[in-house]
Design a protein around this motif. Structure first.
Motif, PDB file in Angstrom:
ATOM      1  N   LEU A  17     -12.442  11.158  -0.473  1.00  0.00           N
ATOM      2  CA  LEU A  17     -13.055  10.737  -1.733  1.00  0.00           C
ATOM      3  C   LEU A  17     -14.570  10.871  -1.689  1.00  0.00           C
ATOM      4  O   LEU A  17     -15.180  11.341  -2.649  1.00  0.00           O
ATOM      5  N   SER A  18     -15.174  10.493  -0.566  1.00  0.00           N
ATOM      6  CA  SER A  18     -16.634  10.593  -0.499  1.00  0.00           C
ATOM      7  C   SER A  18     -17.087  12.051  -0.461  1.00  0.00           C
ATOM      8  O   SER A  18     -18.139  12.384  -0.992  1.00  0.00           O
ATOM      9  N   ASN A  19     -16.275  12.931   0.110  1.00  0.00           N
ATOM     10  CA  ASN A  19     -16.617  14.356   0.167  1.00  0.00           C
ATOM     11  C   ASN A  19     -16.314  15.095  -1.136  1.00  0.00           C
ATOM     12  O   ASN A  19     -16.794  16.202  -1.347  1.00  0.00           O
ATOM     13  N   ASN A  20     -15.473  14.501  -1.990  1.00  0.00           N
ATOM     14  CA  ASN A  20     -15.049  15.157  -3.234  1.00  0.00           C
ATOM     15  C   ASN A  20     -15.198  14.201  -4.419  1.00  0.00           C
ATOM     16  O   ASN A  20     -14.331  14.130  -5.286  1.00  0.00           O
ATOM     17  N   ALA A  21     -16.293  13.462  -4.451  1.00  0.00           N
ATOM     18  CA  ALA A  21     -16.475  12.419  -5.467  1.00  0.00           C
ATOM     19  C   ALA A  21     -16.380  12.959  -6.890  1.00  0.00           C
ATOM     20  O   ALA A  21     -15.762  12.343  -7.753  1.00  0.00           O
ATOM     21  N   ASP A  22     -16.967  14.130  -7.148  1.00  0.00           N
ATOM     22  CA  ASP A  22     -16.939  14.676  -8.510  1.00  0.00           C
ATOM     23  C   ASP A  22     -15.519  15.022  -8.935  1.00  0.00           C
ATOM     24  O   ASP A  22     -15.104  14.724 -10.058  1.00  0.00           O
ATOM     25  N   ALA A  23     -14.766  15.642  -8.038  1.00  0.00           N
ATOM     26  CA  ALA A  23     -13.374  15.985  -8.340  1.00  0.00           C
ATOM     27  C   ALA A  23     -12.544  14.715  -8.522  1.00  0.00           C
ATOM     28  O   ALA A  23     -11.690  14.642  -9.408  1.00  0.00           O
ATOM     29  N   ALA A  24     -12.806  13.714  -7.689  1.00  0.00           N
ATOM     30  CA  ALA A  24     -12.063  12.450  -7.790  1.00  0.00           C
ATOM     31  C   ALA A  24     -12.344  11.762  -9.125  1.00  0.00           C
ATOM     32  O   ALA A  24     -11.436  11.215  -9.745  1.00  0.00           O
ATOM     33  N   LYS A  25     -13.592  11.829  -9.600  1.00  0.00           N
ATOM     34  CA  LYS A  25     -13.948  11.178 -10.861  1.00  0.00           C
ATOM     35  C   LYS A  25     -13.218  11.796 -12.050  1.00  0.00           C
ATOM     36  O   LYS A  25     -13.041  11.147 -13.076  1.00  0.00           O
ATOM     37  N   GLN A  26     -12.778  13.039 -11.912  1.00  0.00           N
ATOM     38  CA  GLN A  26     -12.020  13.672 -12.994  1.00  0.00           C
ATOM     39  C   GLN A  26     -10.656  12.995 -13.163  1.00  0.00           C
ATOM     40  O   GLN A  26     -10.070  13.057 -14.236  1.00  0.00           O
ATOM     41  N   ILE A  27     -10.151  12.354 -12.113  1.00  0.00           N
ATOM     42  CA  ILE A  27      -8.897  11.600 -12.212  1.00  0.00           C
ATOM     43  C   ILE A  27      -9.153  10.358 -13.065  1.00  0.00           C
ATOM     44  O   ILE A  27      -8.352  10.002 -13.913  1.00  0.00           O
ATOM     45  N   GLY A  28     -10.283   9.695 -12.824  1.00  0.00           N
ATOM     46  CA  GLY A  28     -10.764   8.637 -13.701  1.00  0.00           C
ATOM     47  C   GLY A  28      -9.873   7.424 -13.881  1.00  0.00           C
ATOM     48  O   GLY A  28      -9.669   6.982 -15.004  1.00  0.00           O
ATOM     49  N   ALA A  29      -9.345   6.892 -12.801  1.00  0.00           N
ATOM     50  CA  ALA A  29      -8.472   5.722 -12.914  1.00  0.00           C
ATOM     51  C   ALA A  29      -8.550   4.894 -11.636  1.00  0.00           C
ATOM     52  O   ALA A  29      -9.063   5.361 -10.623  1.00  0.00           O
ATOM     53  N   THR A  30      -8.031   3.678 -11.714  1.00  0.00           N
ATOM     54  CA  THR A  30      -7.917   2.846 -10.514  1.00  0.00           C
ATOM     55  C   THR A  30      -6.441   2.678 -10.190  1.00  0.00           C
ATOM     56  O   THR A  30      -5.608   2.538 -11.097  1.00  0.00           O
ATOM     57  N   PHE A  31      -6.144   2.722  -8.905  1.00  0.00           N
ATOM     58  CA  PHE A  31      -4.764   2.624  -8.430  1.00  0.00           C
ATOM     59  C   PHE A  31      -4.647   1.516  -7.399  1.00  0.00           C
ATOM     60  O   PHE A  31      -5.543   1.340  -6.569  1.00  0.00           O
ATOM     61  N   GLN A  32      -3.539   0.809  -7.445  1.00  0.00           N
ATOM     62  CA  GLN A  32      -3.191  -0.145  -6.399  1.00  0.00           C
ATOM     63  C   GLN A  32      -1.946   0.424  -5.749  1.00  0.00           C
ATOM     64  O   GLN A  32      -0.932   0.607  -6.413  1.00  0.00           O
ATOM     65  N   ILE A  33      -2.035   0.737  -4.464  1.00  0.00           N
ATOM     66  CA  ILE A  33      -0.889   1.271  -3.732  1.00  0.00           C
ATOM     67  C   ILE A  33      -0.400   0.189  -2.775  1.00  0.00           C
ATOM     68  O   ILE A  33      -1.159  -0.258  -1.910  1.00  0.00           O
ATOM     69  N   ASN A  34       0.837  -0.225  -2.957  1.00  0.00           N
ATOM     70  CA  ASN A  34       1.440  -1.238  -2.092  1.00  0.00           C
ATOM     71  C   ASN A  34       2.601  -0.594  -1.347  1.00  0.00           C
ATOM     72  O   ASN A  34       3.597  -0.215  -1.964  1.00  0.00           O
ATOM     73  N   VAL A  35       2.443  -0.439  -0.037  1.00  0.00           N
ATOM     74  CA  VAL A  35       3.481   0.183   0.791  1.00  0.00           C
ATOM     75  C   VAL A  35       4.112  -0.934   1.622  1.00  0.00           C
ATOM     76  O   VAL A  35       3.432  -1.594   2.406  1.00  0.00           O
ATOM     77  N   THR A  36       5.415  -1.124   1.430  1.00  0.00           N
ATOM     78  CA  THR A  36       6.117  -2.207   2.122  1.00  0.00           C
ATOM     79  C   THR A  36       6.770  -1.695   3.401  1.00  0.00           C
ATOM     80  O   THR A  36       7.025  -0.501   3.541  1.00  0.00           O
ATOM     81  N   GLY A  37       7.024  -2.595   4.330  1.00  0.00           N
ATOM     82  CA  GLY A  37       7.712  -2.227   5.559  1.00  0.00           C
ATOM     83  C   GLY A  37       6.758  -1.856   6.678  1.00  0.00           C
ATOM     84  O   GLY A  37       5.545  -2.036   6.573  1.00  0.00           O
ATOM     85  N   ASP A  38       7.313  -1.342   7.770  1.00  0.00           N
ATOM     86  CA  ASP A  38       6.534  -1.007   8.965  1.00  0.00           C
ATOM     87  C   ASP A  38       5.452   0.014   8.658  1.00  0.00           C
ATOM     88  O   ASP A  38       5.734   1.067   8.097  1.00  0.00           O
ATOM     89  N   GLY A  39       4.222  -0.301   9.055  1.00  0.00           N
ATOM     90  CA  GLY A  39       3.114   0.633   8.872  1.00  0.00           C
ATOM     91  C   GLY A  39       2.532   0.622   7.478  1.00  0.00           C
ATOM     92  O   GLY A  39       1.650   1.414   7.166  1.00  0.00           O
ATOM     93  N   GLY A  40       3.032  -0.255   6.622  1.00  0.00           N
ATOM     94  CA  GLY A  40       2.559  -0.302   5.247  1.00  0.00           C
ATOM     95  C   GLY A  40       1.314  -1.153   5.087  1.00  0.00           C
ATOM     96  O   GLY A  40       0.664  -1.530   6.062  1.00  0.00           O
ATOM     97  N   GLY A  41       0.993  -1.455   3.861  1.00  0.00           N
ATOM     98  CA  GLY A  41      -0.173  -2.263   3.542  1.00  0.00           C
ATOM     99  C   GLY A  41      -0.484  -2.155   2.067  1.00  0.00           C
ATOM    100  O   GLY A  41       0.299  -1.593   1.293  1.00  0.00           O
ATOM    101  N   GLU A  42      -1.644  -2.674   1.672  1.00  0.00           N
ATOM    102  CA  GLU A  42      -2.080  -2.618   0.286  1.00  0.00           C
ATOM    103  C   GLU A  42      -3.464  -1.991   0.231  1.00  0.00           C
ATOM    104  O   GLU A  42      -4.354  -2.360   1.006  1.00  0.00           O
ATOM    105  N   TRP A  43      -3.625  -1.047  -0.703  1.00  0.00           N
ATOM    106  CA  TRP A  43      -4.899  -0.357  -0.855  1.00  0.00           C
ATOM    107  C   TRP A  43      -5.262  -0.206  -2.320  1.00  0.00           C
ATOM    108  O   TRP A  43      -4.403   0.029  -3.162  1.00  0.00           O
ATOM    109  N   PHE A  44      -6.559  -0.316  -2.583  1.00  0.00           N
ATOM    110  CA  PHE A  44      -7.099  -0.140  -3.928  1.00  0.00           C
ATOM    111  C   PHE A  44      -7.912   1.152  -3.923  1.00  0.00           C
ATOM    112  O   PHE A  44      -8.788   1.331  -3.083  1.00  0.00           O
TER     113      PHE A  44
END
Length: 112
Positions: A17-44
């Motif tokens: 994201l930091s290397n492709n900030a302009d391309a990422a901004k074209q997506i233009g949204a916020t996401f919450q990713i919640n991965v359950t189970g082994d090795g999972g976690g929550e990311w914004f």
């Protein structure tokens, strides 16, 4: 080849994201990713104003995705095709703006 979910969200995606900030901004949204189970976690993930990905769940995401670590492997390999299958099988849960979930592929493509 299995993806290391922790490494993906804690190291690889923030760097992408930091290397492709302009391309990422074209997506233009916020996401919450919640991965359950082994090795999972929550990311914004923010591709709106301040482009970043970080651990945690601050709330207020435009699109919230909940998926098991096992199913995330399939989703990551092919978000378009496998994402639809997982969604209709009830293994990929999306709340908020469901159309934004389709843009996750663009986010992962930045890394590839």
């Amino acid at each position: 080849m299995a993806v290391d979910i922790q490494k993906l969200f804690n190291e690889e995606l923030p760097a992408t994201l930091s290397n492709n900030a302009d391309a990422a901004k074209q997506i233009g949204a916020t996401f919450q990713i919640n991965v359950t189970g082994d090795g999972g976690g929550e990311w914004f993930i923010n591709t709106k104003d301040e482009v970043k990905a970080e651990a945690g769940n601050p709330g207020g995401a435009d699109c919230v995705i909940t998926i098991s670590a096992e199913d995330f492997q399939k989703f990551y390999e092919n978000p378009g095709a496998n994402g639809m299958q997982l969604f209709f099988a009830g293994k990929l849960k999306i709340t908020g703006n469901q159309m934004l979930a389709m843009k996750l592929q663009k986010l992962f493509d930045l890394k590839k």
